[in-house]
Design a protein around this motif. Structure first.
Motif, PDB file in Angstrom:
ATOM      1  N   ALA A  31       0.822  -1.206   0.000  1.00  0.00           N
ATOM      2  CA  ALA A  31       0.000   0.000   0.000  1.00  0.00           C
ATOM      3  C   ALA A  31       0.859   1.260   0.000  1.00  0.00           C
ATOM      4  O   ALA A  31       0.558   2.235  -0.705  1.00  0.00           O
ATOM      5  CB  ALA A  31      -0.922  -0.009   1.212  1.00  0.00           C
ATOM      6  N   ALA A  32       1.937   1.234   0.787  1.00  0.00           N
ATOM      7  CA  ALA A  32       2.819   2.406   0.842  1.00  0.00           C
ATOM      8  C   ALA A  32       3.507   2.644  -0.492  1.00  0.00           C
ATOM      9  O   ALA A  32       3.763   3.791  -0.880  1.00  0.00           O
ATOM     10  CB  ALA A  32       3.849   2.214   1.950  1.00  0.00           C
ATOM     11  N   LYS A  33       3.803   1.561  -1.213  1.00  0.00           N
ATOM     12  CA  LYS A  33       4.447   1.696  -2.520  1.00  0.00           C
ATOM     13  C   LYS A  33       3.458   2.135  -3.598  1.00  0.00           C
ATOM     14  O   LYS A  33       3.785   2.943  -4.482  1.00  0.00           O
ATOM     15  CB  LYS A  33       5.098   0.361  -2.918  1.00  0.00           C
ATOM     16  CG  LYS A  33       6.298  -0.046  -2.064  1.00  0.00           C
ATOM     17  CD  LYS A  33       6.844  -1.386  -2.511  1.00  0.00           C
ATOM     18  CE  LYS A  33       8.044  -1.834  -1.686  1.00  0.00           C
ATOM     19  NZ  LYS A  33       9.224  -0.977  -1.933  1.00  0.00           N
ATOM     20  N   LEU A  34       2.243   1.596  -3.541  1.00  0.00           N
ATOM     21  CA  LEU A  34       1.249   1.885  -4.573  1.00  0.00           C
ATOM     22  C   LEU A  34       0.592   3.245  -4.399  1.00  0.00           C
ATOM     23  O   LEU A  34       0.189   3.877  -5.379  1.00  0.00           O
ATOM     24  CB  LEU A  34       0.170   0.797  -4.572  1.00  0.00           C
ATOM     25  CG  LEU A  34       0.623  -0.606  -4.990  1.00  0.00           C
ATOM     26  CD1 LEU A  34      -0.476  -1.624  -4.698  1.00  0.00           C
ATOM     27  CD2 LEU A  34       0.989  -0.617  -6.475  1.00  0.00           C
ATOM     28  N   SER A  35       0.436   3.681  -3.147  1.00  0.00           N
ATOM     29  CA  SER A  35      -0.255   4.952  -2.861  1.00  0.00           C
ATOM     30  C   SER A  35       0.589   5.797  -1.919  1.00  0.00           C
ATOM     31  O   SER A  35       0.178   6.094  -0.792  1.00  0.00           O
ATOM     32  CB  SER A  35      -1.626   4.670  -2.243  1.00  0.00           C
ATOM     33  OG  SER A  35      -2.345   3.721  -3.004  1.00  0.00           O
ATOM     34  N   PRO A  36       1.767   6.213  -2.366  1.00  0.00           N
ATOM     35  CA  PRO A  36       2.715   6.868  -1.451  1.00  0.00           C
ATOM     36  C   PRO A  36       2.251   8.205  -0.895  1.00  0.00           C
ATOM     37  O   PRO A  36       2.731   8.650   0.144  1.00  0.00           O
ATOM     38  CB  PRO A  36       3.962   7.043  -2.324  1.00  0.00           C
ATOM     39  CG  PRO A  36       3.446   7.057  -3.730  1.00  0.00           C
ATOM     40  CD  PRO A  36       2.290   6.115  -3.726  1.00  0.00           C
ATOM     41  N   ASN A  37       1.304   8.837  -1.544  1.00  0.00           N
ATOM     42  CA  ASN A  37       0.897  10.181  -1.126  1.00  0.00           C
ATOM     43  C   ASN A  37      -0.500  10.230  -0.529  1.00  0.00           C
ATOM     44  O   ASN A  37      -1.068  11.313  -0.372  1.00  0.00           O
ATOM     45  CB  ASN A  37       0.974  11.147  -2.318  1.00  0.00           C
ATOM     46  CG  ASN A  37       2.377  11.229  -2.897  1.00  0.00           C
ATOM     47  OD1 ASN A  37       3.354  11.350  -2.146  1.00  0.00           O
ATOM     48  ND2 ASN A  37       2.484  11.146  -4.220  1.00  0.00           N
ATOM     49  N   ASP A  38      -1.058   9.068  -0.205  1.00  0.00           N
ATOM     50  CA  ASP A  38      -2.434   9.038   0.302  1.00  0.00           C
ATOM     51  C   ASP A  38      -2.534   8.014   1.430  1.00  0.00           C
ATOM     52  O   ASP A  38      -2.736   6.834   1.195  1.00  0.00           O
ATOM     53  CB  ASP A  38      -3.398   8.678  -0.832  1.00  0.00           C
ATOM     54  CG  ASP A  38      -4.858   8.900  -0.460  1.00  0.00           C
ATOM     55  OD1 ASP A  38      -5.172   8.840   0.746  1.00  0.00           O
ATOM     56  OD2 ASP A  38      -5.676   9.107  -1.379  1.00  0.00           O
ATOM     57  N   VAL A  39      -2.395   8.478   2.661  1.00  0.00           N
ATOM     58  CA  VAL A  39      -2.409   7.581   3.812  1.00  0.00           C
ATOM     59  C   VAL A  39      -3.769   6.917   3.978  1.00  0.00           C
ATOM     60  O   VAL A  39      -3.861   5.746   4.368  1.00  0.00           O
ATOM     61  CB  VAL A  39      -2.029   8.345   5.104  1.00  0.00           C
ATOM     62  CG1 VAL A  39      -2.115   7.427   6.318  1.00  0.00           C
ATOM     63  CG2 VAL A  39      -0.617   8.915   4.994  1.00  0.00           C
ATOM     64  N   ALA A 195       2.813  -0.859   8.615  1.00  0.00           N
ATOM     65  CA  ALA A 195       2.051  -1.531   9.672  1.00  0.00           C
ATOM     66  C   ALA A 195       2.847  -1.729  10.952  1.00  0.00           C
ATOM     67  O   ALA A 195       2.365  -2.367  11.883  1.00  0.00           O
ATOM     68  CB  ALA A 195       1.549  -2.890   9.175  1.00  0.00           C
ATOM     69  N   GLY A 196       4.041  -1.186  11.021  1.00  0.00           N
ATOM     70  CA  GLY A 196       4.910  -1.442  12.167  1.00  0.00           C
ATOM     71  C   GLY A 196       4.503  -0.723  13.442  1.00  0.00           C
ATOM     72  O   GLY A 196       3.685   0.200  13.432  1.00  0.00           O
ATOM     73  N   ILE A 197       5.088  -1.169  14.535  1.00  0.00           N
ATOM     74  CA  ILE A 197       4.920  -0.528  15.834  1.00  0.00           C
ATOM     75  C   ILE A 197       6.265  -0.561  16.542  1.00  0.00           C
ATOM     76  O   ILE A 197       6.934  -1.599  16.570  1.00  0.00           O
ATOM     77  CB  ILE A 197       3.832  -1.223  16.691  1.00  0.00           C
ATOM     78  CG1 ILE A 197       3.718  -0.560  18.075  1.00  0.00           C
ATOM     79  CG2 ILE A 197       4.077  -2.716  16.808  1.00  0.00           C
ATOM     80  CD1 ILE A 197       2.545  -1.087  18.918  1.00  0.00           C
ATOM     81  N   ALA A 198       6.692   0.550  17.084  1.00  0.00           N
ATOM     82  CA  ALA A 198       7.985   0.623  17.751  1.00  0.00           C
ATOM     83  C   ALA A 198       8.024  -0.347  18.934  1.00  0.00           C
ATOM     84  O   ALA A 198       7.036  -0.473  19.665  1.00  0.00           O
ATOM     85  CB  ALA A 198       8.248   2.040  18.240  1.00  0.00           C
ATOM     86  N   PRO A 199       9.143  -1.035  19.123  1.00  0.00           N
ATOM     87  CA  PRO A 199       9.246  -1.948  20.271  1.00  0.00           C
ATOM     88  C   PRO A 199       8.896  -1.292  21.603  1.00  0.00           C
ATOM     89  O   PRO A 199       8.308  -1.941  22.470  1.00  0.00           O
ATOM     90  CB  PRO A 199      10.715  -2.382  20.223  1.00  0.00           C
ATOM     91  CG  PRO A 199      11.079  -2.302  18.779  1.00  0.00           C
ATOM     92  CD  PRO A 199      10.343  -1.093  18.263  1.00  0.00           C
ATOM     93  N   SER A 200       9.191  -0.019  21.745  1.00  0.00           N
ATOM     94  CA  SER A 200       8.883   0.683  22.997  1.00  0.00           C
ATOM     95  C   SER A 200       7.383   0.858  23.207  1.00  0.00           C
ATOM     96  O   SER A 200       6.938   1.124  24.329  1.00  0.00           O
ATOM     97  CB  SER A 200       9.562   2.056  23.011  1.00  0.00           C
ATOM     98  OG  SER A 200       9.109   2.854  21.915  1.00  0.00           O
ATOM     99  N   SER A 201       6.590   0.694  22.142  1.00  0.00           N
ATOM    100  CA  SER A 201       5.135   0.838  22.249  1.00  0.00           C
ATOM    101  C   SER A 201       4.424  -0.489  22.455  1.00  0.00           C
ATOM    102  O   SER A 201       3.223  -0.510  22.744  1.00  0.00           O
ATOM    103  CB  SER A 201       4.578   1.495  20.974  1.00  0.00           C
ATOM    104  OG  SER A 201       5.143   2.766  20.745  1.00  0.00           O
ATOM    105  N   VAL A 202       5.146  -1.587  22.297  1.00  0.00           N
ATOM    106  CA  VAL A 202       4.518  -2.906  22.334  1.00  0.00           C
ATOM    107  C   VAL A 202       3.901  -3.208  23.693  1.00  0.00           C
ATOM    108  O   VAL A 202       2.762  -3.687  23.785  1.00  0.00           O
ATOM    109  CB  VAL A 202       5.539  -3.996  21.944  1.00  0.00           C
ATOM    110  CG1 VAL A 202       4.996  -5.397  22.269  1.00  0.00           C
ATOM    111  CG2 VAL A 202       5.870  -3.897  20.460  1.00  0.00           C
ATOM    112  N   LEU A 203       4.640  -2.954  24.762  1.00  0.00           N
ATOM    113  CA  LEU A 203       4.154  -3.306  26.099  1.00  0.00           C
ATOM    114  C   LEU A 203       2.835  -2.626  26.422  1.00  0.00           C
ATOM    115  O   LEU A 203       1.907  -3.255  26.963  1.00  0.00           O
ATOM    116  CB  LEU A 203       5.208  -2.954  27.158  1.00  0.00           C
ATOM    117  CG  LEU A 203       4.874  -3.376  28.603  1.00  0.00           C
ATOM    118  CD1 LEU A 203       4.702  -4.893  28.685  1.00  0.00           C
ATOM    119  CD2 LEU A 203       5.976  -2.910  29.564  1.00  0.00           C
TER     120      LEU A 203
END
Length: 247
Positions: A31-39, A195-203
């Motif tokens: 999705a980020a590659k196909l639609s880079p300017n539209d979150v 789709a990532g989440i920072a390790p510091s946010s996981v807990l």
């Protein structure tokens, strides 16, 4: 028919959770590659793929393990089934959860590699905020209520479509985009992509997912006081070495 051997169910849970994370992370990268300017369009693409992928995985692996793919679903199954022995045993729970977590991590690595990314790239997307934790509580509570209401009412066969639809919708109506799954949350930390989440946010996410599961179980008990067997969560499963067809 008797349930599949525990090792086979654990393999199914690992594969299912892993492929779920592959769908989430892989479609996020695409999705980020196909639609880079539209979150907004990126989120639509990611949520659509996840909803369909989750439904397919439940259909494919549910007859083997019940297609939990989620530690809080497995824990709720154990807790709600304790009174009549219909849920997972503690031994089964202790086997399902590690399989789900390991599978989730492997799934993120697979998605990274398929798109030419580093096998592991720790996410830098910070998701630590009270409004996001509220979103995770709501998303997880709703998921538990949905699954066990289907079980109680004898409509577990609808789970693939219903659970996929719920998660797809919850991408949009929750502030957190509905992770609602501790294993998937951990897996998504291994990919510094959409789709990532920072390790510091996981807990923080995992804590409020557990809290949401408790709220969901409470709602199930209040709304469905005569809850039936919790054995067939998410879908009925049987020994796949038998010649019959799971019902």
């Amino acid at each position: 028919m008797s349930a599949s051997p525990l090792w086979r169910r654990a393999v199914a849970e690992g594969i299912g959770t892993g492929l779920l994370v592959t769908v989430v992370v892989g479609s996020g990268i695409a999705a980020a590659k196909l639609s880079p300017n539209d979150v907004g369009l990126q989120l639509l693409e990611n949520s659509f793929a996840t909803a369909l992928g989750l439904a397919v995985l439940i259909l494919m692996l549910g007859p083997v393990s019940g297609a939990h793919f989620n530690p809080v679903v497995s824990a709720a199954d154990w807790w709600l089934g304790k009174h009549d022995g219909s849920g997972l045993s503690l031994r089964e729970l202790a086997t399902y959860i590690p399989a789900q977590v390991v599978g989730a991590i492997a799934g993120a690595i697979l998605a990274n590699l398929m798109y030419g990314e580093s096998a592991v790239s720790w996410s830098t997307t910070d998701r630590s905020a009270p409004h996001l934790w509220i979103g995770e509580t709501v998303a997880t509570a709703g998921l538990i209520l949905l699954i066990f209401s289907l079980v109680w009412s004898g409509r577990a066969a609808l789970a693939p479509a219903a659970v996929g639809a719920y998660i797809g919708a919850a991408y949009w109506f929750t502030s957190s985009t509905s992770f609602a799954n501790p294993a998937v949350t951990i897996g998504r930390a291994f990919s510094d992509t959409f789709a990532g989440i920072a390790p510091s946010s996981v807990l923080g996410f995992v804590f409020f997912q557990l809290f949401g599961a408790i709220v969901g179980v409470g709602l199930v008990v209040v709304l469905y006081p005569k809850l039936g067997s919790a054995a067939d969560v998410v879908v009925p499963h049987a020994d796949t070495t038998d010649s019959g067809v799971a019902s």
